[in-house]
Design a protein around this motif. Structure first.
Motif, PDB file in Angstrom:
ATOM      1  N   VAL A 189      43.730  -1.791  64.242  1.00 32.52           N
ATOM      2  CA  VAL A 189      43.709  -0.394  63.800  1.00 32.52           C
ATOM      3  C   VAL A 189      44.906   0.401  64.373  1.00 32.52           C
ATOM      4  O   VAL A 189      45.534   1.169  63.634  1.00 32.52           O
ATOM      5  CB  VAL A 189      42.341   0.279  64.095  1.00 32.52           C
ATOM      6  N   LYS A 196      38.881  -7.962  57.622  1.00 31.91           N
ATOM      7  CA  LYS A 196      38.469  -6.819  56.825  1.00 31.91           C
ATOM      8  C   LYS A 196      37.289  -6.055  57.426  1.00 31.91           C
ATOM      9  O   LYS A 196      37.363  -4.843  57.649  1.00 31.91           O
ATOM     10  CB  LYS A 196      38.061  -7.368  55.452  1.00 31.91           C
ATOM     11  N   VAL A 210      37.941  -4.368  60.872  1.00 32.33           N
ATOM     12  CA  VAL A 210      38.937  -3.304  60.732  1.00 32.33           C
ATOM     13  C   VAL A 210      38.321  -2.101  60.021  1.00 32.33           C
ATOM     14  O   VAL A 210      38.485  -0.957  60.454  1.00 32.33           O
ATOM     15  CB  VAL A 210      40.196  -3.811  59.988  1.00 32.33           C
ATOM     16  N   LEU A 211      37.560  -2.349  58.959  1.00 34.50           N
ATOM     17  CA  LEU A 211      36.953  -1.220  58.226  1.00 34.50           C
ATOM     18  C   LEU A 211      35.931  -0.497  59.099  1.00 34.50           C
ATOM     19  O   LEU A 211      35.836   0.739  59.069  1.00 34.50           O
ATOM     20  CB  LEU A 211      36.318  -1.704  56.920  1.00 34.50           C
ATOM     21  N   GLU A 212      35.200  -1.251  59.890  1.00 33.38           N
ATOM     22  CA  GLU A 212      34.227  -0.645  60.801  1.00 33.38           C
ATOM     23  C   GLU A 212      34.931   0.272  61.823  1.00 33.38           C
ATOM     24  O   GLU A 212      34.546   1.423  62.020  1.00 33.38           O
ATOM     25  CB  GLU A 212      33.457  -1.778  61.516  1.00 33.38           C
ATOM     26  N   MET A 213      35.973  -0.235  62.455  1.00 37.46           N
ATOM     27  CA  MET A 213      36.675   0.562  63.475  1.00 37.46           C
ATOM     28  C   MET A 213      37.440   1.724  62.846  1.00 37.46           C
ATOM     29  O   MET A 213      37.530   2.810  63.414  1.00 37.46           O
ATOM     30  CB  MET A 213      37.641  -0.322  64.272  1.00 37.46           C
ATOM     31  N   LEU A 214      37.967   1.501  61.667  1.00 31.72           N
ATOM     32  CA  LEU A 214      38.685   2.549  60.950  1.00 31.72           C
ATOM     33  C   LEU A 214      37.725   3.685  60.588  1.00 31.72           C
ATOM     34  O   LEU A 214      38.081   4.868  60.648  1.00 31.72           O
ATOM     35  CB  LEU A 214      39.287   1.946  59.686  1.00 31.72           C
ATOM     36  N   GLY A 215      36.495   3.332  60.233  1.00 36.16           N
ATOM     37  CA  GLY A 215      35.490   4.342  59.922  1.00 36.16           C
ATOM     38  C   GLY A 215      35.228   5.235  61.118  1.00 36.16           C
ATOM     39  O   GLY A 215      35.155   6.465  60.993  1.00 36.16           O
ATOM     40  N   ARG A 216      35.132   4.622  62.293  1.00 38.51           N
ATOM     41  CA  ARG A 216      34.904   5.423  63.499  1.00 38.51           C
ATOM     42  C   ARG A 216      36.108   6.291  63.828  1.00 38.51           C
ATOM     43  O   ARG A 216      35.978   7.448  64.224  1.00 38.51           O
ATOM     44  CB  ARG A 216      34.625   4.503  64.688  1.00 38.51           C
TER      45      ARG A 216
END
Ligand SMILES: NC(=O)c1ccc[n+]([C@@H]2O[C@H](COP(=O)([O-])OP(=O)(O)OC[C@H]3O[C@@H](n4cnc5c(N)ncnc54)[C@H](OP(=O)(O)O)[C@@H]3O)[C@@H](O)[C@H]2O)c1
Ligand SMILES: NC(=O)c1ccc[n+]([C@@H]2O[C@H](COP(=O)([O-])OP(=O)(O)OC[C@H]3O[C@@H](n4cnc5c(N)ncnc54)[C@H](OP(=O)(O)O)[C@@H]3O)[C@@H](O)[C@H]2O)c1
Lengths: 307, 307
Positions: A193, A246, A249-255
């Motif tokens: 991220v 994916k 990364v999407l989980e951490m990007l959401g946070r």
């Protein structure tokens, strides 16, 4: 005397920044009887040969892997399966196959089906690097004092794991064992991220109408230039990282986005205390990274300044 | 011979990183007959006195400013008005008042109403700094090869502007003139938003449940540590920047978030080409920053590595 780790033959597939650094570090440690390096790019292979960090150089990954006790694959994550297929026929019984890819679950899933059952697949990831690529960018001390994460599959051969661990220690690293999914989550926040937002801010800055690109470049010393360094990393390597990690990364990007929205709100409403609180908390993390020996204390990344 | 810039008396209010660097750079240039430094913090003033980068040191900003030909205010943006009020009564006719604040429109609006009409207010901002604070962190060459942006108000006195420009040139900078609102927009993207996202990612990383803080620290060499450096900058200074450049920061942040959402979507849908495109475009900007002399080429910020 502790017994020194030794492999009769080690093959490294991919002679870029990391592959060439691994070759140099193995050379420095004197850990291989014969060290063979392979790369599909003739120009890269020629550069590697000129620098001379191995005993043998070949464009043919299968030939490099033949009779090897250990093969380390150092190509972008998306190319792992192809390399696995290329080396599979020539792998000898009991050979250890490892890698240095920045994602671990996808690499295991790519390699496990194509490698023969009589070999030991033990993925790894040295948490060290620079923004540069290619064999000239590598150096022997890249892994000194850095962590190497190994993600052994269930039922791993203990002897093989022990040997791989000792090799990374001989290359200057400290080894940590974890599961592949946990690795991917940890690296999503400590590496993937951060790279994504660096690429993103550089992209945003290049697309403005009110501020010209030459202004962005001129005034980059205000902070922006540091992001451009990170955003100068290899496009293929990073494309593969995001495509292959994916979920994490999407989980951490959401946070990240959630937190950024809260900060945005604090700015909009003039909540100086909320800003000051966050900006004070983050200093402590920096302190602990320096104390842990994972960065230098010098101001401004130690950029050279005369007094 | 070009005539050397000279002021009989220069006062610097605020002896932190920037104020103390300005003092040293003026000293190096020999541009002041008498150089006086003031800071409200007795410990800071004592440190400044021990280092000795001025002729005189006083806790009283008004006293420092008395009879000065030029006053440079080097305190956080939110403290500018208070300093303006403190120095106003002792400013002599024709005195130039400038500053180094990272935001320009708000500083003008804070100082213009409180300064006497017989003085020349000409705000400025040297685009140079480090993440450290205080007089010990300063150095004379901080401004060498960096830009100093001056944002003169309408109807500025040309003589005063010329003298201030010459002084910054004597301190090693190249001067650029622009309007305050344009400055604030340019710096929002080249400095303020980059700092905000660095603070934000460090905050996000410290608040996770699945990844421990000690893991974040251990594996920070994957990229995260570079953000912690930026996020170690002074909390008060940065709170003031965001509170005082709200509109431009929110505008640029909106674009950043839009672009990040597009990237997120590309990852979710596995659009490798979109990722590779962006990651290739951003390399070019890096190249141009190095060519423009605004950063060093050395890998990894030139962090020290042995071969
Ligand atoms: N860079 C870092 O900071 C870093 C840190 C830790 C781990 N890693 C991981 O290390 C791996 C290598 O990265 P790197 O930075 O060393 O990249 P690099 O400098 O770009 O080198 C990769 C090399 O692998 C070659 N290659 C690609 N596909 C191949 C194939 N099918 N067969 C043989 N050779 C092939 C490439 O040749 P072509 O140019 O022809 O494709 C290139 O010479 C990646 O998995 C990355 O995730 C990188
Ligand atoms: N840091 C950078 O990279 C950078 C770059 C360019 C421009 N700037 C700008 O430069 C200015 C100063 O930043 P800095 O990095 O030098 O900060 P710093 O190292 O924290 O120093 C600021 C000094 O000003 C003092 N001060 C605060 N309010 C005061 C007041 N009312 N009267 C007298 N002294 C006062 C502070 O004392 P206390 O500790 O008691 O508050 C402190 O000693 C800011 O406006 C900033 O936006 C900073």
């Amino acid at each position: 005397m502790t017994d020194k780790i030794h492999f009769d033959r080690i093959a490294i597939i991919g002679a870029g920044l990391i592959g060439s650094s691994v070759a140099r570090a193995i050379g420095r440690a004197g850990a291989a009887g014969t060290l063979v390096v392979s790369d599909r790019d003739p120009a890269v292979l020629q550069e590697a040969r000129e620098i001379g960090f191995a005993d043998d150089f070949t464009p043919d990954a299968g030939e490099a892997a033949r009779d090897a006790d250990l093969v380390i694959i150092a190509v972008p994550v998306g190319a792992m399966a192809a390399v696995g297929e290329a080396i599979a026929p020539s792998l000898k019984e009991g050979a250890i196959v490892s890698d240095v890819g920045s994602v671990k679950e996808a690499v295991f899933k790519a390699l496990d089906p194509v490698l023969p059952k009589h070999t030991h697949l033990i993925p790894g990831h040295p948490v060290a690097g620079t923004e540069q690529s290619g064999p000239k960018a590598g150096f022997a001390s890249l892994f000194d004092g850095r962590w190497c994460i190994i993600t052994p599959p269930d039922g791993v051969d203990k002897g093989a794991l022990g040997k791989l661990t000792k090799l990374w220690e001989a290359m200057g690293s400290t080894v940590e064992i974890m599961t592949a999914p946990h690795h991917d989550l940890v690296l999503a926040i400590t590496s993937h991220v951060p790279h994504l937002i660096a690429y993103n801010i550089v992209g945003t800055a290049s697309d403005l109408e009110e501020v010209t690109r030459s202004e962005v470049i001129k005034y980059s010393a205000g902070g922006f230039r540091d992001f451009t360094r990170i955003a100068a990393s290899d496009p293929t390597m990073w494309r593969d990282v995001f495509l292959n990690n994916k979920d994490a990364v999407l989980e951490m990007l959401g946070r990240f986005s959630e937190d950024l929205t809260a900060l945005q709100r604090a700015i909009r409403w003039g909540d100086g205390d909320a800003l000051h609180d966050l900006f004070s908390r983050t200093r402590d993390i920096r302190r602990r990274i320096i104390d842990a020996g994972q960065d230098e204390e010098a101001a401004d990344f130690g950029r050279h300044h005369e007094e």
